[in-house]
Design an enzyme around this catalytic site. Structure first.
Site, short mmCIF file in Angstrom:
data_model
loop_
_atom_site.label_atom_id
_atom_site.label_comp_id
_atom_site.label_asym_id
_atom_site.label_seq_id
_atom_site.Cartn_x
_atom_site.Cartn_y
_atom_site.Cartn_z
N ASP A 37 0.86 -1.17 0.00
CA ASP A 37 0.00 0.00 0.00
C ASP A 37 0.90 1.23 0.00
O ASP A 37 1.78 1.36 0.87
CB ASP A 37 -0.84 -0.03 1.29
CG ASP A 37 -2.24 0.49 1.09
OD1 ASP A 37 -2.38 1.51 0.41
OD2 ASP A 37 -3.18 -0.12 1.62
N ASP A 46 -2.99 4.46 -2.50
CA ASP A 46 -4.05 4.92 -1.61
C ASP A 46 -4.55 6.31 -1.98
O ASP A 46 -3.74 7.23 -2.14
CB ASP A 46 -3.51 4.94 -0.17
CG ASP A 46 -4.56 5.39 0.82
OD1 ASP A 46 -5.50 4.63 1.06
OD2 ASP A 46 -4.44 6.51 1.35
N GLU A 76 -6.60 3.20 -5.68
CA GLU A 76 -7.87 3.19 -4.96
C GLU A 76 -8.76 4.25 -5.58
O GLU A 76 -8.36 5.40 -5.72
CB GLU A 76 -7.64 3.52 -3.48
CG GLU A 76 -8.93 3.39 -2.68
CD GLU A 76 -8.90 4.16 -1.36
OE1 GLU A 76 -8.09 5.09 -1.22
OE2 GLU A 76 -9.71 3.83 -0.50
N HIS A 133 -10.80 -3.11 4.22
CA HIS A 133 -10.63 -2.53 5.56
C HIS A 133 -11.42 -1.25 5.77
O HIS A 133 -11.42 -0.72 6.88
CB HIS A 133 -9.13 -2.26 5.77
CG HIS A 133 -8.64 -1.20 4.82
ND1 HIS A 133 -8.55 -1.41 3.45
CD2 HIS A 133 -8.26 0.08 5.03
CE1 HIS A 133 -8.14 -0.31 2.88
NE2 HIS A 133 -7.95 0.61 3.80
N ASP A 134 -12.04 -0.73 4.73
CA ASP A 134 -12.88 0.47 4.87
C ASP A 134 -14.36 0.14 4.85
O ASP A 134 -15.21 1.04 4.78
CB ASP A 134 -12.59 1.45 3.72
CG ASP A 134 -11.18 2.02 3.80
OD1 ASP A 134 -10.65 2.16 4.91
OD2 ASP A 134 -10.62 2.32 2.72
C1 GLC Z 1 -7.99 5.22 1.92
C2 GLC Z 1 -7.77 4.04 2.84
C3 GLC Z 1 -8.38 4.35 4.16
C4 GLC Z 1 -7.70 5.58 4.72
C5 GLC Z 1 -7.75 6.75 3.74
C6 GLC Z 1 -6.78 7.81 4.13
O1 GLC Z 1 -9.32 5.44 1.67
O2 GLC Z 1 -8.27 2.88 2.27
O3 GLC Z 1 -8.29 3.30 5.06
O4 GLC Z 1 -8.32 5.94 5.92
O5 GLC Z 1 -7.38 6.36 2.44
O6 GLC Z 1 -5.47 7.36 3.91
#
Ligand code: GLC
Ligand code: CA
Length: 580
Positions: free
Chosen positions: A128, A230, A284, A350-351
């Site tokens: 990541d 990310d 992402e 994880h979100d």
């Molecule tokens: C992305 C990640 C998330 C994080 C956010 C800020 O959305 O998946 O878990 O809180 O970025 O880095």
């Protein structure tokens, strides 16, 4: 004869090209193959996988201990959430040193051992990369805030306070929703789309971009096999910070995603990193629309490999969702990417809350069947499947009821914001209980021992009470478990390229309970039937008349007579079809 042979060949080629049996992609040749298209990705949240030193926090040694388990799942790659040094304001998504390992998780020696242990088992590693922002404790930010002419000043976005208050920017994690934080040290505001402790990096600064490429090369040199970028769609900004229309935050993606020079930065990253190492790349988010998503991942553009879009996972909200909508979204994305580009397929991460609690049915009667059914979906669609740790067991939402139980900054600050706005807090907590990210972050359930075998100490988030029966050890023994089914399903995908590359066709689009589709590659064709409801449901399909063999079934039988079928609650079945 010598003259006729080439002619015959030419004729044959022409005939093949015009044959109605060939898929649309055949006109541009067979689908371009790649390991990352064929891979099944297993996502591990390191904090919650396995703790080896009793501090209640999962660690790299814990993942190393479980390498054979990971291998046994039949997955090809692991995506690790961030493991770099971090003060953990957002569980590692606030990086304070990109070239070091978070103390909670172990050491660089542990990392090297983990990477070689994965590679020894033929499993790749995707890291990541969190570079829309860093931690405010990163050395760059510490320097940057020191003075207005510090060499690192322009690594971040600053707004001098003598210009007045900067135009409003919405923050996802701030308790007031305000993305500008005043810093008296230099009488200026800095920008943070996420928490105050996650200042946004200034991608418009070429020096910052070079720093990021060097970091990526550092990990690529170590031999990692891919990068998940990310929040990358947000990196480019109009640094004049024009005012946005009131209420824009309801559609903030339209204002934040894919701005300015983002494609130039990606092309630069491709030249600097992706073109030099055998790594895959996935961002992402996939922008605001299909054009954005294609612009990110179409192969000829030389930017990224694969899109990771949220429209599908966003469907299930508190109060339920409509299967017709679900089918429509996944079918629309598939057809938009039928010729070029490549998608990720997932229903959790994880979100997100747990897949079985959101998209299936986590009551004892249907939990296992619906977990198997949803895993069948993820592993039989066109696109790279991302399976989140614990979903191979059917782990469920923990369903907190009090705000004190949460650890996630998004939940805690979201609660404060809602309360200050005078929202209905009872309703807020109910929704949070259903959709909070902490639901998807509870410790992995290994066995029947204390703390489900996750830790000898007190876990950072509680273990779910259902771990007593719902755990790896129990499911390894039970031939009918979700875990055993998951392994069969990964095997099936690996053995049948039609499940990877085959053309997807939706059937019975209006059927309210059953999601039915075929996948076809050359003369290989399979029929996938998924009952998304808690009741038996009947369907009639001409394709069912051509069934040759049952490839997988989450029930012992399937009721079929010619074209007519009745599926049991949450039944999932894949048939191979005759080539007629
Ligand atoms: C992305 C990640 C998330 C994080 C956010 C800020 O959305 O998946 O878990 O809180 O970025 O880095
Ligand atoms: Ca630990």
């Amino acid at each position: 004869m010598n003259i006729h042979l080439p002619l015959a060949l030419l004729l044959l080629l022409l005939l093949t090209a015009c044959s109605p049996k060939t898929s649309p992609r055949s006109s541009a040749g067979a689908p371009q193959k790649a390991w990352w298209k064929e891979a099944i990705v297993y996502q591990i949240y390191p904090r919650s996988f396995k703790d080896t030193n009793g501090d209640g926090v999962g660690d790299l040694k814990g993942i190393i201990e479980k390498l054979d388990y990971i291998k046994s799942l039949g997955v090809d790659a692991v995506w690790l959430n961030p493991i770099y040094s971090s003060p953990n304001d957002d569980n590692g998504y606030d990086v304070s040193d990109y070239r070091n390992i978070m103390q909670d998780f172990g050491t660089m020696a542990d990392f090297d051992q983990l990477l070689s242990g994965l590679h020894a088992r033929g499993i790749k590693l995707v890291m990541d990369i969190v570079v829309n922002h860093s931690s405010d404790e990163h050395e760059w930010f510490q320097q940057s805030r020191r003075s207005r002419n510090n060499p690192y000043r322009n690594y971040y976005h600053w707004w001098p306070a003598e210009k007045g208050k900067p135009p409003y920017r919405y923050s996802l994690f701030d308790e007031k929703g305000d993305a500008w934080k005043f810093d008296s040290l230099t009488n200026a505001y800095y920008l943070h789309y996420f928490s105050q402790k996650q200042p946004d990096l200034n991608w418009e600064n070429p020096k910052l971009r070079q720093e990021v490429y060097e970091i990526m090369k550092f990990w690529a040199e170590k031999g990692v096999d891919g990068f998940r970028l990310d929040a990358f769609q947000f990196v480019a900004k109009d640094t004049s910070f024009p005012a946005f229309p009131p209420g824009y935050e309801k559609n903030f993606i339209d204002y934040y995603a894919m701005q300015g020079n983002i494609h130039q930065y990606l092309k630069e990253m491709y030249r600097e990193v992706f073109s030099k190492y055998p790594v895959m790349s996935v961002a992402e988010g996939a922008g605001r629309n299909f054009d954005d998503a294609h612009a990110l991942v179409d192969a000829h553009r030389k930017e990224l490999n694969m899109a990771y879009a949220f429209e599908g996972v966003d469907i299930a909200q508190y109060g339920g969702y409509d299967l017709l909508h679900f089918k429509e979204v996944f079918s629309r994305w598939d057809s938009a990417f039928a010729h070029d580009g490549w998608l990720s397929i997932f229903l959790s991460n994880h979100d997100q809350a747990r897949l079985v609690s959101r998209f299936g049915n986590d009551s004892p009667a249907f939990r296992d069947a619906s977990a198997k059914m949803l895993n069948t979906f993820i592993l039989s669609m066109r696109g790279t499947p991302y399976c989140y740790y614990g979903d191979e067991l059917g782990m469920t939402n923990i369903g907190f009821t009090r705000i004190e139980q949460y650890r996630d900054i998004a939940a805690i600050n979201g609660y404060k914001k809602a309360r200050s706005e005078g929202q209905d807090m009872a309703l807020f907590l109910k929704k949070l209980s259903f959709q909070s990210r902490d639901n998807g972050r509870t410790p992995m359930q290994w066995d029947n021992s204390a703390q489900a075998g996750f830790s000898k100490g007190t876990p950072w988030l509680p273990v779910h009470a259902n771990a007593v029966g719902l755990n790896v050890a129990a499911q390894e023994k039970d031939p009918n478990s979700v875990l055993q089914y998951f392994k069969k399903m990964t095997q099936l995908r690996r053995q049948h390229p039609v499940l990877v590359y085959g053309q997807y066709t939706l059937l019975a689009a209006q059927h309210p309970d059953i999601y039915a589709y075929t996948r076809q590659l050359g003369d290989q064709k399979v029929l996938v039937l998924l009952n998304f409801s808690a009741k038996p449901s009947a369907i009639s399909l001409p394709e069912a008349g051509a069934v040759v063999q049952t490839l997988i079934n989450n029930y012992p039988e399937v009721e079929r007579s010619g074209e007519a079928l009745t599926l049991q609650p949450y039944q999932a079945v894949i048939f191979s079809l005759g080539s007629n």
